[in-house]
Motif scaffolding. Structure first.
Motif, short mmCIF file in Angstrom:
data_model
loop_
_atom_site.label_atom_id
_atom_site.label_comp_id
_atom_site.label_asym_id
_atom_site.label_seq_id
_atom_site.Cartn_x
_atom_site.Cartn_y
_atom_site.Cartn_z
N GLY A 77 0.31 -1.47 0.00
CA GLY A 77 -0.05 -0.10 0.03
C GLY A 77 0.82 1.50 0.22
O GLY A 77 0.68 2.16 -0.81
N ASN A 78 1.41 1.25 0.48
CA ASN A 78 2.91 2.43 0.69
C ASN A 78 2.91 3.01 -0.79
O ASN A 78 2.88 3.99 -0.70
CB ASN A 78 3.94 1.38 1.72
CG ASN A 78 4.56 2.35 2.65
OD1 ASN A 78 5.47 2.81 3.12
ND2 ASN A 78 3.52 2.38 3.87
N ILE A 79 3.79 1.59 -1.53
CA ILE A 79 4.30 2.51 -3.24
C ILE A 79 3.08 2.45 -3.78
O ILE A 79 3.05 3.68 -4.60
CB ILE A 79 5.08 0.95 -3.14
CG1 ILE A 79 6.51 0.83 -2.70
CG2 ILE A 79 5.62 1.11 -4.87
CD1 ILE A 79 7.32 1.47 -2.66
N ALA A 80 1.72 1.07 -3.31
CA ALA A 80 1.19 1.75 -4.65
C ALA A 80 0.24 3.07 -4.08
O ALA A 80 0.37 4.03 -5.18
CB ALA A 80 -0.05 0.86 -4.26
N SER A 81 0.32 3.89 -2.80
CA SER A 81 -0.41 4.82 -2.98
C SER A 81 0.62 5.97 -3.14
O SER A 81 -0.35 6.92 -3.60
CB SER A 81 -0.92 4.69 -1.52
OG SER A 81 0.51 4.78 -0.46
N LEU B 39 -0.18 6.31 -7.17
CA LEU B 39 -1.25 6.60 -7.47
C LEU B 39 -1.77 7.91 -7.66
O LEU B 39 -2.42 9.32 -8.22
CB LEU B 39 -2.46 5.86 -7.03
CG LEU B 39 -2.68 4.40 -7.30
CD1 LEU B 39 -3.79 3.80 -6.17
CD2 LEU B 39 -3.02 4.40 -8.51
N ALA B 40 -0.63 8.68 -6.09
CA ALA B 40 -0.86 9.99 -6.22
C ALA B 40 -0.43 10.88 -7.28
O ALA B 40 -0.99 12.14 -7.38
CB ALA B 40 -0.41 10.47 -4.09
N ALA B 41 0.88 10.63 -7.19
CA ALA B 41 1.78 11.12 -7.78
C ALA B 41 1.09 11.75 -9.42
O ALA B 41 1.13 12.65 -9.98
CB ALA B 41 2.50 10.67 -8.00
N ALA B 42 0.66 10.34 -9.70
CA ALA B 42 -0.22 10.12 -11.61
C ALA B 42 -1.67 11.34 -10.84
O ALA B 42 -2.12 11.59 -12.25
CB ALA B 42 -0.54 8.69 -11.81
N GLY B 43 -2.53 11.19 -10.05
CA GLY B 43 -2.93 12.64 -9.99
C GLY B 43 -4.23 11.96 -10.02
O GLY B 43 -5.73 12.42 -10.29
N GLN C 22 2.25 11.94 4.26
CA GLN C 22 3.89 12.56 3.18
C GLN C 22 2.77 12.09 1.95
O GLN C 22 3.57 13.25 0.78
CB GLN C 22 4.13 11.18 3.13
CG GLN C 22 5.61 10.22 4.95
CD GLN C 22 6.22 11.74 4.89
OE1 GLN C 22 6.18 12.47 3.85
NE2 GLN C 22 6.50 12.15 5.72
N ILE C 23 1.64 12.05 2.09
CA ILE C 23 0.99 12.04 0.28
C ILE C 23 0.89 13.31 -0.23
O ILE C 23 0.82 14.81 -1.44
CB ILE C 23 0.01 11.27 0.22
CG1 ILE C 23 -0.17 9.73 0.11
CG2 ILE C 23 -0.87 11.72 -0.66
CD1 ILE C 23 -1.11 8.96 -0.19
N ALA C 24 0.40 14.43 1.33
CA ALA C 24 -0.31 15.84 0.50
C ALA C 24 1.54 16.51 0.48
O ALA C 24 0.74 17.52 0.02
CB ALA C 24 -0.65 16.68 2.28
N GLN C 25 2.38 15.98 1.30
CA GLN C 25 3.33 16.65 0.47
C GLN C 25 3.63 16.60 -0.87
O GLN C 25 4.87 17.79 -1.28
CB GLN C 25 4.83 16.58 1.60
CG GLN C 25 4.60 17.01 3.12
CD GLN C 25 5.25 16.70 3.75
OE1 GLN C 25 6.71 16.17 3.26
NE2 GLN C 25 5.26 16.89 5.45
N MET C 26 3.74 15.28 -0.95
CA MET C 26 3.80 15.09 -2.72
C MET C 26 3.00 16.09 -3.82
O MET C 26 3.21 15.76 -4.53
CB MET C 26 4.45 13.43 -2.85
CG MET C 26 4.12 13.04 -4.25
SD MET C 26 4.14 11.09 -4.23
CE MET C 26 4.11 10.55 -2.84
N ASN C 27 1.73 15.73 -3.52
CA ASN C 27 0.46 16.26 -4.14
C ASN C 27 -0.51 16.68 -3.63
O ASN C 27 -1.97 15.87 -2.98
CB ASN C 27 0.12 15.08 -5.05
CG ASN C 27 -0.48 16.04 -6.51
OD1 ASN C 27 -1.14 17.10 -6.26
ND2 ASN C 27 -1.01 15.09 -7.46
N ASP C 28 -0.55 18.00 -3.27
CA ASP C 28 -1.59 18.50 -2.22
C ASP C 28 -3.53 18.51 -2.89
O ASP C 28 -4.17 19.43 -2.72
CB ASP C 28 -1.04 19.65 -2.32
CG ASP C 28 -0.92 21.08 -2.48
OD1 ASP C 28 -1.96 20.78 -3.77
OD2 ASP C 28 -0.48 21.88 -2.20
#
Length: 246
Positions: A40-44, A47-51, A90-96
Motif C-alpha cells: 500500500g505504501n508504494i501503490a498509494s 497513484l497520488a503522484a499520477a493524480g 506524506q502524500i499531501a507533501q507529494m501532491n496536495d
C-alpha cells in the motif's frame, strides 16, 4: 484542467492514447487502498503522484521500527503514528491536489459493504486473508474492479479482477482454502524490493484500468520470484465450486 495541472501531468498527457482525457479520468477517480504496509505504501505513492483524485487509505495499525526497511513512505519520526495518517501526511507533501481520507480501523464486512460502492476501484494490499475474502466478495457483488497483491520472503504476486466487465473467476477461485494461519512477513521475512515491485505493478494496473489506457487482463496471475529474477504468468480458471462467482 488548469495550467499547473497540465504542467504537473505533462509527461503522462504526452503518452499516445492517454492524453488529457486519460488524465481527467484519473483526476475524477476514487480509489480505496486497503492496507498501508509495503504494498500500500508504494501503490498509494504512485497513484497520488499520477493524480488520482481521491484516495481512501484503510489501516488500523501503527508504524513500527521493523516496518521502515520496506515501507518506504514512512520516516523514523513516524514510529508509533497510525500508518494511514502518516501516509496521508506524506502524500499531501507529494501532491496536495489529491483528496486523502483515512480510516483507522479494520473494516468488517458490514462496514466495508456500506462504503465500497463509492469507489471506482479497490486495491487489496492487506496481509489478512479474511479481509481479502470479504473485499473479493463485495467487489464482485457490486462490480467494482479489484487489484490484489501479496508478497512474502523473495516472492510476490499480483492479479487484477475486472468485475465491472466479468463475473466469472475471482480471488476465491485462486485460494478457496487459504487462511490466516498461513505464512506472514513477521514469521517468514521479506526482502523489501519485492514488496516494492508488486506495489508498483498494482498501481500500474490501477492507472490503466481507471484511465482506460493500456491492457489489463482479467484474472491473470503474475508471480515473481525475486531470488532468481523470474516472472511467470498464469491464466486463472473458475473454480466450479466457488461460492462467490458461480
Amino acid at each position: 484542467m488548469n495550467e499547473l495541472q497540465l504542467e504537473r501531468y505533462s509527461r503522462q498527457i504526452l503518452l499516445p492514447n492517454f492524453d488529457i482525457e486519460g488524465q481527467q479520468k484519473l483526476m475524477n477517480a476514487r480509489v480505496m487502498v486497503i492496507g498501508l504496509g509495503g504494498l500500500g505504501n508504494i501503490a498509494s505513492c504512485y497513484l497520488a503522484a499520477a493524480g488520482v483524485g481521491h484516495l481512501t487509505l484503510v489501516d488500523d495499525d501503527v508504524v513500527e521500527l521493523s516496518n521502515l526497511a520496506r515501507q518506504v513512505l514512512y520516516k523514523q519520526d513516524d514510529v508509533g503514528v497510525a500508518k494511514a495518517q502518516a501516509a496521508k501526511t506524506q502524500i499531501a507533501q507529494m501532491n496536495d491536489e489529491v483528496a486523502v481520507e483515512v480510516l483507522l480501523e479494520r473494516l468488517d464486512e458490514a462496514s466495508l459493504a456500506q462504503r465500497v460502492t463509492a469507489y471506482d476501484l479497490v486495491l487489496d494490499c492487506t496481509d489478512n486473508f479474511k479481509i481479502r475474502q470479504i473485499v473479493n466478495k463485495l467487489c464482485h457483488q457490486h462490480k467494482i474492479n479489484l487489484v490484489s497483491g501479496a508478497a512474502i520472503r523473495w516472492e510476490g504476486q499480483v492479479q487484477s479482477f475486472l468485475f465491472a466487465e466479468h463475473s466469472k473467476i475471482c480471488y476465491q477461485c485462486l485460494y478457496p482454502n487459504l487462511n490466516d494461519t498461513n505464512l506472514n512477513c513477521s514469521q517468514s521475512g521479506i526482502i523489501s524490493p519485492v514488496v516494492g515491485s508488486i506495489g508498483v505493478l498494482q498501481s500500474l494496473d490501477a492507472i490503466k484500468i481507471l484511465s482506460g489506457c493500456g491492457r489489463v487482463q482479467h484474472a491473470k496471475l503474475r508471480v515473481f520470484d525475486g531470488f532468481d529474477g523470474i516472472w511467470r504468468d498464469i491464466n486463472l480458471t473458475q473454480d466450479p465450486e466457488c461460492v462467490i462467482c458461480t
